[in-house]
Design a protein around this motif. Structure first.
Motif, PDB file in Angstrom:
ATOM      1  N   ASP A   1       9.370   5.438   2.652  1.00 59.20           N
ATOM      2  CA  ASP A   1       8.636   6.584   3.173  1.00 59.20           C
ATOM      3  C   ASP A   1       9.368   7.877   2.835  1.00 59.20           C
ATOM      4  O   ASP A   1      10.575   8.011   3.082  1.00 59.20           O
TER       5      ASP A   1
ATOM      6  N   ARG B   1       4.320   9.087   0.610  1.00 64.01           N
ATOM      7  CA  ARG B   1       4.157   9.445   2.021  1.00 64.01           C
ATOM      8  C   ARG B   1       4.514   8.257   2.905  1.00 64.01           C
ATOM      9  O   ARG B   1       5.306   8.383   3.832  1.00 64.01           O
ATOM     10  N   THR B   2       3.898   7.103   2.612  1.00 65.58           N
ATOM     11  CA  THR B   2       4.225   5.870   3.330  1.00 65.58           C
ATOM     12  C   THR B   2       4.081   4.695   2.372  1.00 65.58           C
ATOM     13  O   THR B   2       3.311   4.750   1.412  1.00 65.58           O
TER      14      THR B   2
ATOM     15  N   THR C   1      -2.841   0.555  -4.302  1.00 67.75           N
ATOM     16  CA  THR C   1      -2.698  -0.825  -3.844  1.00 67.75           C
ATOM     17  C   THR C   1      -2.012  -1.623  -4.947  1.00 67.75           C
ATOM     18  O   THR C   1      -2.478  -1.641  -6.092  1.00 67.75           O
TER      19      THR C   1
ATOM     20  N   GLY D   1      -3.509  10.119  -3.438  1.00 67.01           N
ATOM     21  CA  GLY D   1      -4.363   9.066  -2.901  1.00 67.01           C
ATOM     22  C   GLY D   1      -3.625   7.761  -2.668  1.00 67.01           C
ATOM     23  O   GLY D   1      -2.409   7.665  -2.824  1.00 67.01           O
ATOM     24  N   ARG D   2      -4.384   6.750  -2.328  1.00 66.00           N
ATOM     25  CA  ARG D   2      -3.841   5.417  -2.002  1.00 66.00           C
ATOM     26  C   ARG D   2      -3.698   4.576  -3.261  1.00 66.00           C
ATOM     27  O   ARG D   2      -4.585   4.543  -4.108  1.00 66.00           O
TER      28      ARG D   2
ATOM     29  N   GLU E   1       0.843   5.357   0.027  1.00 69.36           N
ATOM     30  CA  GLU E   1       0.058   6.574   0.228  1.00 69.36           C
ATOM     31  C   GLU E   1       0.793   7.681  -0.518  1.00 69.36           C
ATOM     32  O   GLU E   1       1.932   8.020  -0.170  1.00 69.36           O
TER      33      GLU E   1
ATOM     34  N   ILE F   1       0.855  -1.181   0.000  1.00 70.32           N
ATOM     35  CA  ILE F   1       0.000   0.000   0.000  1.00 70.32           C
ATOM     36  C   ILE F   1       0.896   1.238   0.000  1.00 70.32           C
ATOM     37  O   ILE F   1       1.705   1.420   0.915  1.00 70.32           O
TER      38      ILE F   1
ATOM     39  N   GLY G   1      -6.105   2.419  -7.477  1.00 73.61           N
ATOM     40  CA  GLY G   1      -5.392   3.663  -7.241  1.00 73.61           C
ATOM     41  C   GLY G   1      -4.602   4.194  -8.421  1.00 73.61           C
ATOM     42  O   GLY G   1      -3.761   5.075  -8.246  1.00 73.61           O
TER      43      GLY G   1
END
Length: 195
Positions: A76, A186-187, A51, A48-49, A44, A42, A162
């Motif tokens: 990250d 982001r992550t 997958t 948006g996200r 981020e 996943i 995504g």
């Protein structure tokens, strides 16, 4: 470590009419009833996200590397340092220069025959130098099909949801794809770790 680029392939893709055709792939086109959380990444992103289904049946060493690095938090805040419109978004270098990887050794190639998997929209591959056995942490997500990459780069994942967030990643300069003030991950996490 040499600069990890896909620029030569980008030129071939730009000249190819195959961009308009989404090639069917037995592995990448399958509908999966449910994703295995241990093999789901996943991301981020600012848009948006995302997958990503990891594909250990195609590239077990690369999938294991992605899982190790995601669990370390390596990805990250790393940038998408090279983003070429109509081709791909490349990230996974914490320096943002396209010249670095993790502290782990480079991986041997795990190329997949085009009869099993192809570089189509949403395919995730391992970036490398001219040496096929130089993949480390960098990866790229395809915006469009690129048959010239089939069997030449390791495929380790596919976006299953995504792609709209991937499409929003800031594009780089024409030709080089180098991005000024790039978007960042982001992550990055493995879905099984959030149970």
């Amino acid at each position: 470590m040499n600069r990890r680029t896909l620029l030569g392939a980008a030129a071939a893709v730009a000249a190819s009419p195959a961009l308009a055709v989404v090639a069917a792939s037995p592995v990448l086109a399958q509908q999966q009833p449910a994703l295995d959380p241990e093999n789901t990444l996943i991301l981020e992103l600012p848009g948006g996200r995302v997958t990503i289904q990891l594909l250990p049946d195609l590239a077990p060493r690369h999938v294991e590397r992605v899982k190790v690095l995601a669990r370390r938090g390596f990805y990250d805040n790393t940038p998408f340092h090279r983003v070429i419109e109509g081709f791909m978004a490349q990230g996974g270098d914490p320096t943002g220069t396209g010249t670095r990887g993790s502290d782990l050794p480079d991986l041997p190639a795990e190329f997949t025959p085009p009869s099993r998997a192809r570089f189509i929209r949403g395919t995730v591959g391992a970036a490398r130098t001219q040496n096929p056995n130089s993949a480390n942490s960098q990866f790229f997500i395809m915006f469009a099909p690129a048959p010239s990459l089939d069997g030449q780069y390791t495929i380790w994942g596919r976006v299953v949801s995504g792609m709209d967030a991937v499409d929003k990643i800031k594009r780089g300069a024409p030709g080089s794809g180098t991005v000024t003030n790039p978007d960042r991950i982001r992550t990055a996490r493995i879905a099984a770790d959030n149970r």
